[in-house]
Scaffold this motif. Structure first.
Motif, PDB file in Angstrom:
ATOM      1  N   PRO A   1       0.830  -1.196   0.000  1.00 53.27           N
ATOM      2  CA  PRO A   1       0.000   0.000   0.000  1.00 53.27           C
ATOM      3  C   PRO A   1       0.865   1.247   0.000  1.00 53.27           C
ATOM      4  O   PRO A   1       2.052   1.200   0.313  1.00 53.27           O
ATOM      5  CB  PRO A   1      -0.798  -0.140   1.306  1.00 53.27           C
ATOM      6  N   GLU A   2       0.265   2.357  -0.361  1.00 56.71           N
ATOM      7  CA  GLU A   2       0.999   3.618  -0.395  1.00 56.71           C
ATOM      8  C   GLU A   2       1.237   4.089   1.031  1.00 56.71           C
ATOM      9  O   GLU A   2       0.488   4.916   1.568  1.00 56.71           O
ATOM     10  CB  GLU A   2       0.209   4.653  -1.209  1.00 56.71           C
ATOM     11  N   LEU A   3       2.257   3.540   1.658  1.00 57.60           N
ATOM     12  CA  LEU A   3       2.553   3.890   3.039  1.00 57.60           C
ATOM     13  C   LEU A   3       3.536   5.053   3.085  1.00 57.60           C
ATOM     14  O   LEU A   3       4.433   5.164   2.256  1.00 57.60           O
ATOM     15  CB  LEU A   3       3.149   2.680   3.776  1.00 57.60           C
ATOM     16  N   ASP A   4       3.346   5.897   4.072  1.00 56.71           N
ATOM     17  CA  ASP A   4       4.225   7.051   4.248  1.00 56.71           C
ATOM     18  C   ASP A   4       5.334   6.663   5.223  1.00 56.71           C
ATOM     19  O   ASP A   4       5.244   6.895   6.425  1.00 56.71           O
ATOM     20  CB  ASP A   4       3.413   8.240   4.776  1.00 56.71           C
ATOM     21  N   TYR A   5       6.395   6.033   4.673  1.00 56.94           N
ATOM     22  CA  TYR A   5       7.516   5.633   5.509  1.00 56.94           C
ATOM     23  C   TYR A   5       8.343   6.862   5.912  1.00 56.94           C
ATOM     24  O   TYR A   5       8.686   7.690   5.076  1.00 56.94           O
ATOM     25  CB  TYR A   5       8.447   4.683   4.753  1.00 56.94           C
ATOM     26  N   GLN A   6       8.653   6.950   7.178  1.00 56.45           N
ATOM     27  CA  GLN A   6       9.639   7.929   7.648  1.00 56.45           C
ATOM     28  C   GLN A   6      10.914   7.144   7.952  1.00 56.45           C
ATOM     29  O   GLN A   6      11.062   6.561   9.024  1.00 56.45           O
ATOM     30  CB  GLN A   6       9.126   8.650   8.896  1.00 56.45           C
ATOM     31  N   ILE A   7      11.804   7.089   6.965  1.00 60.58           N
ATOM     32  CA  ILE A   7      13.022   6.287   7.087  1.00 60.58           C
ATOM     33  C   ILE A   7      14.182   7.198   7.460  1.00 60.58           C
ATOM     34  O   ILE A   7      14.359   8.267   6.869  1.00 60.58           O
ATOM     35  CB  ILE A   7      13.321   5.541   5.774  1.00 60.58           C
ATOM     36  N   PHE A   8      14.967   6.781   8.445  1.00 62.28           N
ATOM     37  CA  PHE A   8      16.072   7.623   8.900  1.00 62.28           C
ATOM     38  C   PHE A   8      17.298   6.766   9.204  1.00 62.28           C
ATOM     39  O   PHE A   8      17.195   5.639   9.713  1.00 62.28           O
ATOM     40  CB  PHE A   8      15.673   8.430  10.141  1.00 62.28           C
ATOM     41  N   ASN A   9      18.458   7.299   8.848  1.00 59.72           N
ATOM     42  CA  ASN A   9      19.731   6.656   9.142  1.00 59.72           C
ATOM     43  C   ASN A   9      20.063   6.871  10.617  1.00 59.72           C
ATOM     44  O   ASN A   9      19.898   7.975  11.146  1.00 59.72           O
ATOM     45  CB  ASN A   9      20.818   7.264   8.245  1.00 59.72           C
ATOM     46  N   LEU A  10      20.520   5.831  11.283  1.00 56.38           N
ATOM     47  CA  LEU A  10      20.798   5.942  12.714  1.00 56.38           C
ATOM     48  C   LEU A  10      22.117   6.668  12.966  1.00 56.38           C
ATOM     49  O   LEU A  10      23.132   6.405  12.303  1.00 56.38           O
ATOM     50  CB  LEU A  10      20.833   4.562  13.368  1.00 56.38           C
ATOM     51  N   THR A  11      22.076   7.571  13.925  1.00 55.27           N
ATOM     52  CA  THR A  11      23.271   8.375  14.249  1.00 55.27           C
ATOM     53  C   THR A  11      24.403   7.513  14.789  1.00 55.27           C
ATOM     54  O   THR A  11      25.556   7.906  14.731  1.00 55.27           O
ATOM     55  CB  THR A  11      22.908   9.450  15.282  1.00 55.27           C
ATOM     56  N   GLY A  12      24.093   6.339  15.296  1.00 57.13           N
ATOM     57  CA  GLY A  12      25.124   5.489  15.878  1.00 57.13           C
ATOM     58  C   GLY A  12      25.832   4.597  14.886  1.00 57.13           C
ATOM     59  O   GLY A  12      26.658   3.753  15.286  1.00 57.13           O
ATOM     60  N   ASN A  13      25.540   4.742  13.583  1.00 56.32           N
ATOM     61  CA  ASN A  13      26.230   3.926  12.575  1.00 56.32           C
ATOM     62  C   ASN A  13      27.714   4.298  12.519  1.00 56.32           C
ATOM     63  O   ASN A  13      28.100   5.425  12.821  1.00 56.32           O
ATOM     64  CB  ASN A  13      25.597   4.117  11.198  1.00 56.32           C
ATOM     65  N   SER A  14      28.512   3.335  12.076  1.00 56.46           N
ATOM     66  CA  SER A  14      29.954   3.527  11.982  1.00 56.46           C
ATOM     67  C   SER A  14      30.387   3.422  10.520  1.00 56.46           C
ATOM     68  O   SER A  14      29.586   3.042   9.657  1.00 56.46           O
ATOM     69  CB  SER A  14      30.679   2.448  12.802  1.00 56.46           C
ATOM     70  N   PRO A  15      31.656   3.699  10.211  1.00 58.18           N
ATOM     71  CA  PRO A  15      32.145   3.494   8.836  1.00 58.18           C
ATOM     72  C   PRO A  15      32.247   2.017   8.457  1.00 58.18           C
ATOM     73  O   PRO A  15      32.456   1.688   7.297  1.00 58.18           O
ATOM     74  CB  PRO A  15      33.540   4.142   8.850  1.00 58.18           C
ATOM     75  N   GLN A  16      32.086   1.125   9.447  1.00 64.33           N
ATOM     76  CA  GLN A  16      32.151  -0.312   9.173  1.00 64.33           C
ATOM     77  C   GLN A  16      30.731  -0.877   8.959  1.00 64.33           C
ATOM     78  O   GLN A  16      29.786  -0.143   8.729  1.00 64.33           O
ATOM     79  CB  GLN A  16      32.858  -1.033  10.327  1.00 64.33           C
ATOM     80  N   THR A  17      30.622  -2.165   9.072  1.00 64.50           N
ATOM     81  CA  THR A  17      29.347  -2.851   8.862  1.00 64.50           C
ATOM     82  C   THR A  17      28.515  -2.830  10.135  1.00 64.50           C
ATOM     83  O   THR A  17      28.983  -3.256  11.193  1.00 64.50           O
ATOM     84  CB  THR A  17      29.597  -4.311   8.438  1.00 64.50           C
ATOM     85  N   ASP A  18      27.282  -2.333  10.029  1.00 63.45           N
ATOM     86  CA  ASP A  18      26.338  -2.338  11.144  1.00 63.45           C
ATOM     87  C   ASP A  18      25.039  -2.964  10.655  1.00 63.45           C
ATOM     88  O   ASP A  18      24.466  -2.515   9.651  1.00 63.45           O
ATOM     89  CB  ASP A  18      26.082  -0.912  11.640  1.00 63.45           C
ATOM     90  N   PHE A  19      24.563  -3.994  11.352  1.00 66.63           N
ATOM     91  CA  PHE A  19      23.412  -4.743  10.840  1.00 66.63           C
ATOM     92  C   PHE A  19      22.772  -5.551  11.960  1.00 66.63           C
ATOM     93  O   PHE A  19      23.231  -5.537  13.107  1.00 66.63           O
ATOM     94  CB  PHE A  19      23.839  -5.667   9.695  1.00 66.63           C
ATOM     95  N   ALA A  20      21.687  -6.267  11.621  1.00 67.14           N
ATOM     96  CA  ALA A  20      20.998  -7.231  12.496  1.00 67.14           C
ATOM     97  C   ALA A  20      20.521  -6.606  13.801  1.00 67.14           C
ATOM     98  O   ALA A  20      20.932  -7.002  14.884  1.00 67.14           O
ATOM     99  CB  ALA A  20      21.896  -8.446  12.774  1.00 67.14           C
ATOM    100  N   PRO A  21      19.595  -5.648  13.742  1.00 65.19           N
ATOM    101  CA  PRO A  21      19.072  -5.063  14.977  1.00 65.19           C
ATOM    102  C   PRO A  21      18.079  -5.985  15.671  1.00 65.19           C
ATOM    103  O   PRO A  21      17.432  -6.832  15.039  1.00 65.19           O
ATOM    104  CB  PRO A  21      18.365  -3.799  14.473  1.00 65.19           C
TER     105      PRO A  21
END
Length: 631
Positions: A127-147
């Motif tokens: 459906p036409e959902l209004d996603y509010q997608i945001f990058n997390l401030t705690g990300n690093s220059p490396q790999t961050d995944f699996a929350p």
């Protein structure tokens, strides 16, 4: 291009390939190829190494060369070939190859593909959902995944380096570790620090899942022995799944030196522990499995989720939320890389996995979705390497009003004979039409009579079926009907024409048990009506039939009287049939023949036993147009 392959020998490329050092493996294999020492298996490894390092043109060329030889190309490698073609200018070749591959893949894959391709082409995967997608401030220059949600915090995996001496060469970053962070009201994270709630290790600890019911953290960890990495005979180090009770003991749940386990998820409602694994007998690379547990203690061998969920690609990161099963897959018909899919959880399996579409998914890798209710909407997280992030894979949060994923309508069940419900019918065409009569989906019942159709939600549909010499089925379902059906099985009952008719006295008649009238009477007996009900059902199933009712009696009594008697009996039969739903137009004639057609020697003046006279007392329902019904 024609390749000649060498005999198997120890290879530096192999050592690097099995240690996941794909870029270095490319250099080594290319050198061995130039020297003419590359085996066919090593050439396949080179193709995989090109693929893993995003050299899709070279990967496509290599896979295509191997495809022509038709030797080592498993379904998993065919998926990589199709993915590589999708990532290059050879997309039209992908379409051409697909046309030749139907025998290589499960039928469920084709159904899933056709459903998703149509949705994505129409940009209606959700459906036409209004996603509010945001990058997390705690990300690093490396790999961050699996929350994963952990009480009022967020746990996740990261390759950020804690100790420069303890790095993981393939990723050129630290071994994965689990981190925790505070979760703000806006969905952002803060105060990121290593999670100390699981045993320390110098190697991988990743993809955590917190189970409130088990009061435990489930996660994957490198196989070790006495604190050092353990390897199988190919020099491969795999990942195991462990369970750490909060404030309690650690337990190793799943371990195999040659098999890696990923992304544990414990479903508290069913007691199933879901996970990804790369067992050799799967459908592709990593498949999704589950084991039954008793309060977290494993009680069964791993069970593959089957071809409705698993594909020739890789499936990872299972997550169940409100009777929907979410996971990530790199199957070739997605938007690109890993995409997140949603499947309805059904009594006996899963619905068609539906791509969540653009927004959550992108042309890059998107995976590891979790969510929970948050105020009037939902708060969720996933990982992606889409452009604009801070590192290799970043964590993204999203807020949305409704649950992601298209609502679908599923019809499934068996096609059975209406008069013998335990007898199933194969190869019956089953169709689903919208309220205007437009075809939505079509399938055929399998050898066990099973059928299954799934379409985007409709508020009114018509389900119909057909097969040569079988009755047609058609039923309209309103929105209330569909809501009450709620994905439950729905049997389709049909009748086989040849089961219901027989040859008698040189003509085709409806198959009935013999019934009698009382002597000299025209009233239907208790024994007659169940047989006439069979005629009602027959006409219901085959509304085009044209009938003639014929009634005969024995030679006792006067011939004129017998004509009147049998005519009245035929009329009584017709009256009953019409009153019970047979259109009068289907009954062309209603005739009494008296004693004109005696079947034995019991003619006028001949003494016969009652049983012999009864042979001449009969009523036949003749099908007049039998010869043209199925020309």
């Amino acid at each position: 291009m024609v390749l000649c392959f060498a005999q198997k020998k120890k290879s530096k490329g192999d050592d690097l390939f099995f240690q996941y050092e794909y870029q270095k493996a490319v250099y080594a294999y290319e050198a061995e190829k130039a020297a003419g020492t590359l085996t066919e298996q090593q050439f396949l490894n080179l193709a995989d190494s090109y693929f893993q390092t995003n050299k899709f043109e070279k990967a496509a060329d290599a896979y295509l060369e191997l495809f022509k030889k038709d030797t080592l190309m498993s379904g998993h490698h065919l998926n990589k070939m199709l993915q590589s073609l999708s990532e290059t200018t050879n997309k039209e070749r992908k379409t051409a190859f697909l046309a030749t591959m139907s025998s290589r893949f499960q039928k469920e894959l084709w159904e899933n593909m056709e459903f998703n391709v149509q949705l994505l082409e129409n940009d209606s995967a959700g459906p036409e959902l209004d996603y509010q997608i945001f990058n997390l401030t705690g990300n690093s220059p490396q790999t961050d995944f699996a929350p994963t949600f952990y009480k009022d915090q967020l746990l996740f995996s990261s390759g950020r380096t804690l100790n420069k001496r303890n790095t993981y060469a393939p990723g050129n970053e630290g071994y994965f570790n689990i981190y925790q962070s505070k979760l703000g009201a806006d969905g952002q994270i803060s105060t990121v620090q290593p999670f100390t709630g699981v045993p320390s290790s110098n190697y991988h600890k990743a993809t955590p899942f917190y189970s409130e019911k088990l009061n435990s953290i489930l996660y994957v960890l490198s196989n070790t022995q006495k604190g050092e990495l353990s390897f199988d005979k190919n020099g491969k180090n795999a990942l195991a799944i462990g369970k750490q009770v909060i404030g309690g003991a650690f337990q190793l749940l799943l371990k195999d030196l040659s098999t890696s386990f990923y992304y544990p998820f414990y479903d508290a409602d069913s007691g199933k522990l879901y996970f990804s694994a790369n067992f050799d007998n799967g459908y592709g690379g990593t498949d999704l499995y589950f084991v039954y547990t008793n309060n977290g203690q494993i009680m069964s061998a791993p069970i593959n989720l089957g071809p409705r969920i698993n594909s020739p690609g890789n499936e990872i990161a299972p997550f169940v939320f409100e009777n929907s099963f979410y996971f990530a897959s790199d199957v070739f018909y997605g938007l690109g890389g890993m995409d997140i899919y949603k499947s309805n959880v059904e009594e006996d399996g899963f619905g068609i996995p539906i791509n969540l579409g653009s927004g959550i998914n992108s042309p890059k890798d998107d995976f590891g979705l979790i969510m929970r209710n948050d105020g009037d909407g939902l708060l969720g997280y996933f990982a992606s390497n889409r452009p604009g992030g801070k590192g290799k894979d970043d964590l993204y949060g999203f807020k949305v009003d409704e649950k992601p994923g298209l609502k679908t309508l599923t019809f499934k069940g068996k096609v059975v004979k209406s008069y013998s419900p335990s007898t199933t019918v194969e190869k019956v065409a089953v169709r689903l039409l919208d309220k205007e009569g437009k075809l939505l989906a079509e399938t055929y019942s399998d050898e066990d009579g099973n059928y299954r159709l799934e379409v985007p939600w409709q508020d009114e549909v018509v389900l119909e079926s057909s097969k040569e010499r079988y009755s047609k089925f058609s039923k309209r379902f309103t929105e209330d009907d569909l809501t009450s059906l709620d994905n439950a099985s729905y049997p389709i009952e049909v009748a086989f024409y040849d089961d219901l008719v027989e040859d008698k006295e040189g003509q085709k008649v409806v198959k009935l048990n013999k019934f009698y009238f009382n002597r000299g009477d025209t009233q239907l007996t208790v024994g007659a009506t169940p047989e006439l009900d069979k005629v009602v059902a027959f006409v219901e199933k085959f509304p085009a039939v044209q009938l003639r009712i014929e009634t005969y009696t024995d030679s006792r009594g006067g011939s004129t009287t017998n004509f009147r008697l049998t005519q009245a009996r035929s009329d009584a039969i017709k009256k009953y049939l019409v009153e019970h739903g047979v259109p009068a137009t289907n009954i062309l004639y209603s005739i009494g023949y008296g004693e004109d057609k005696i079947l034995n020697n019991c003619t006028n003046g001949v003494f016969c036993l009652e049983m012999l006279h009864q042979q001449n007392q009969r009523s036949l329902i003749v099908v007049l147009n039998d010869n043209v019904l199925y020309e």
